[in-house]
Every structure is written in C-alpha cells, then in structure tokens.
Design an enzyme around this catalytic site. Structure first.
Site, PDB file in Angstrom:
ATOM      1  N   TYR A  46       0.613   5.282  -4.174  1.00  0.00           N
ATOM      2  CA  TYR A  46       0.387   6.660  -3.823  1.00  0.00           C
ATOM      3  C   TYR A  46       0.509   7.919  -4.726  1.00  0.00           C
ATOM      4  O   TYR A  46       1.297   7.846  -5.739  1.00  0.00           O
ATOM      5  CB  TYR A  46       1.459   7.429  -2.796  1.00  0.00           C
ATOM      6  CG  TYR A  46       1.280   8.491  -2.011  1.00  0.00           C
ATOM      7  CD1 TYR A  46       0.310   8.641  -1.073  1.00  0.00           C
ATOM      8  CD2 TYR A  46       1.890   9.574  -2.610  1.00  0.00           C
ATOM      9  CE1 TYR A  46       0.105  10.002  -0.278  1.00  0.00           C
ATOM     10  CE2 TYR A  46       1.621  10.968  -2.063  1.00  0.00           C
ATOM     11  CZ  TYR A  46       0.603  11.063  -1.025  1.00  0.00           C
ATOM     12  OH  TYR A  46       0.349  12.252  -0.360  1.00  0.00           O
ATOM     13  N   ILE A 104       0.734  -1.155  -0.009  1.00  0.00           N
ATOM     14  CA  ILE A 104       0.033   0.001  -0.028  1.00  0.00           C
ATOM     15  C   ILE A 104       0.905   1.463   0.059  1.00  0.00           C
ATOM     16  O   ILE A 104       2.098   1.416   0.685  1.00  0.00           O
ATOM     17  CB  ILE A 104      -1.026   0.139   1.336  1.00  0.00           C
ATOM     18  CG1 ILE A 104      -1.877   1.088   1.347  1.00  0.00           C
ATOM     19  CG2 ILE A 104      -0.212  -0.195   2.520  1.00  0.00           C
ATOM     20  CD1 ILE A 104      -2.972   1.300   2.106  1.00  0.00           C
ATOM     21  N   CYS A 105       0.475   2.276  -0.618  1.00  0.00           N
ATOM     22  CA  CYS A 105       1.068   3.606  -0.528  1.00  0.00           C
ATOM     23  C   CYS A 105       2.329   3.458  -1.526  1.00  0.00           C
ATOM     24  O   CYS A 105       2.036   3.523  -2.670  1.00  0.00           O
ATOM     25  CB  CYS A 105       1.228   4.091   0.842  1.00  0.00           C
ATOM     26  SG  CYS A 105       1.489   5.951   0.940  1.00  0.00           S
ATOM     27  N   ALA A 106       3.469   3.882  -1.002  1.00  0.00           N
ATOM     28  CA  ALA A 106       4.757   3.856  -1.588  1.00  0.00           C
ATOM     29  C   ALA A 106       5.194   2.453  -1.902  1.00  0.00           C
ATOM     30  O   ALA A 106       6.098   2.240  -2.520  1.00  0.00           O
ATOM     31  CB  ALA A 106       5.665   4.680  -0.678  1.00  0.00           C
ATOM     32  N   GLY A 120      -2.698  -1.129  -2.536  1.00  0.00           N
ATOM     33  CA  GLY A 120      -3.508   0.039  -2.132  1.00  0.00           C
ATOM     34  C   GLY A 120      -3.085   1.476  -2.323  1.00  0.00           C
ATOM     35  O   GLY A 120      -1.756   1.546  -2.390  1.00  0.00           O
TER      36      GLY A 120
END
Length: 181
Positions: free
Chosen positions: A120, A99-101, A147
């Site tokens: 992200y 998720i994200c980075a 994510g």
C-alpha cells in the site's frame, strides 16, 4: 490448495476477489480463519470461513495468501502461528502472496530481503529489506507475489490464476468476468 488467511479486520475485496477468480479457474480455495467460524472484514462484512488455521495441513497448500486491511494484518501479525505457517509453505516449495498492508508482514518475517515487492502506498518504510516497486498493481519475485491495494485485487487475482493454472486459464477467467484492465 490456496489458503487465504483471514484475521478480523481483513480487507474484503483483497481476499474475496482473488478467491472468486481462483474458484472460477478451478483452483481449490480455503478461506481460513485464525480462529472461529466467522471473520468480520474492515468494512463490517462478515464471511463464514471454510476452516481454521489449526485444521490446515501446510503440506497441502500450494499458495498461502495474506490480504490487507490494517486490522486483519495486525491480527495475522499478532498470531504466533502465522509466520511459521507461511515459512513452512515457502520452505517446501510453495508460493506466498500478500496484498496492500500484508506485504509488511512478509518483510517483518524476513521473507522480502533483497526481493522486489509492492505494498500500500506510503507503507514502503515498513518493507525493511525489500526493494519497493511503487505504482504497480503486483510484483512477482520468485515464489513471492505482492499486490498494491484493493484496487489491484483483479489484476493480482488474475496473476495468481496465471501462476497456478496458466495464461490460458487466466484469460478465460478474465473474459468470463469481463475485466478490461
């Protein structure tokens, strides 16, 4: 078992919200530090890890998850054990979530080639080989779940519950925490 890999600087919400939701569904979760007993997140919240990476048997892992947080992602990416561990889980039929980075690490490991993924916003350029899907909370493409960001921690975590324990279990957890997203 779900193994959530933590490097110093990890994004707390992205690790702990999915961990909590999975626990509520009866899934065994291990907060796994690269090294040491304690790991400090990007917002200076320190958590006690359940174990360290050297003590996890990848054959016992049904899903390995990488939370974001630039410091945590850098720590995971700099550790020479991360990529082989993630690959070993995937190669034996397990699942990988980031998720994200952290999806940028999956891209760097060559695991997102030709796969739909989200990360992200603004980091899509680091998703070499992936098919970026902007502005969605999560993407499932085969054995890989990605994510978007901390704000996606609940839908991302609930999707992990659904994948591992079914829609009914995910709905029960969603109702229990009164998530209305």
């Amino acid at each position: 078992m779900v193994c959530i890999l933590l490097g110093n600087g990890f994004e707390e919400a992205e690790a702990l919200v999915p961990a909590d939701l999975l626990h509520r569904a009866g899934v065994e979760v291990s907060l796994t530090a690269l090294d040491g007993e304690f790991v400090t997140g990007s917002h200076n919240i320190t958590v006690k890890a359940d174990t360290t990476l050297d003590h996890v048997d990848p054959t016992a892992v049904e899903l390995v998850m990488l939370p974001g947080g630039l410091g945590g992602v850098k720590a995971l990416g700099d550790d020479p054990r991360t990529a082989p561990f993630v690959r070993s889980v995937l190669d034996r039929g397990g699942l990988v979530a980031a998720i994200c980075a952290a999806p940028t690490l999956l891209a760097a490991f060559g695991l997102l080639d030709g796969k739909k993924a989200v990360c992200y916003p603004g980091m899509e350029g680091e998703m070499v080989g992936a098919l970026p899907q902007p502005s969605v909370p999560f993407v499932v493409d085969g054995s890989i779940i990605t994510g978007e960001a901390a704000g996606s921690a609940f839908p991302f975590g609930l999707k992990l519950v659904e994948i591992l324990r079914g829609l009914e279990a995910a709905q029960k957890v969603k109702d229990a925490v009164h998530y209305h997203g």
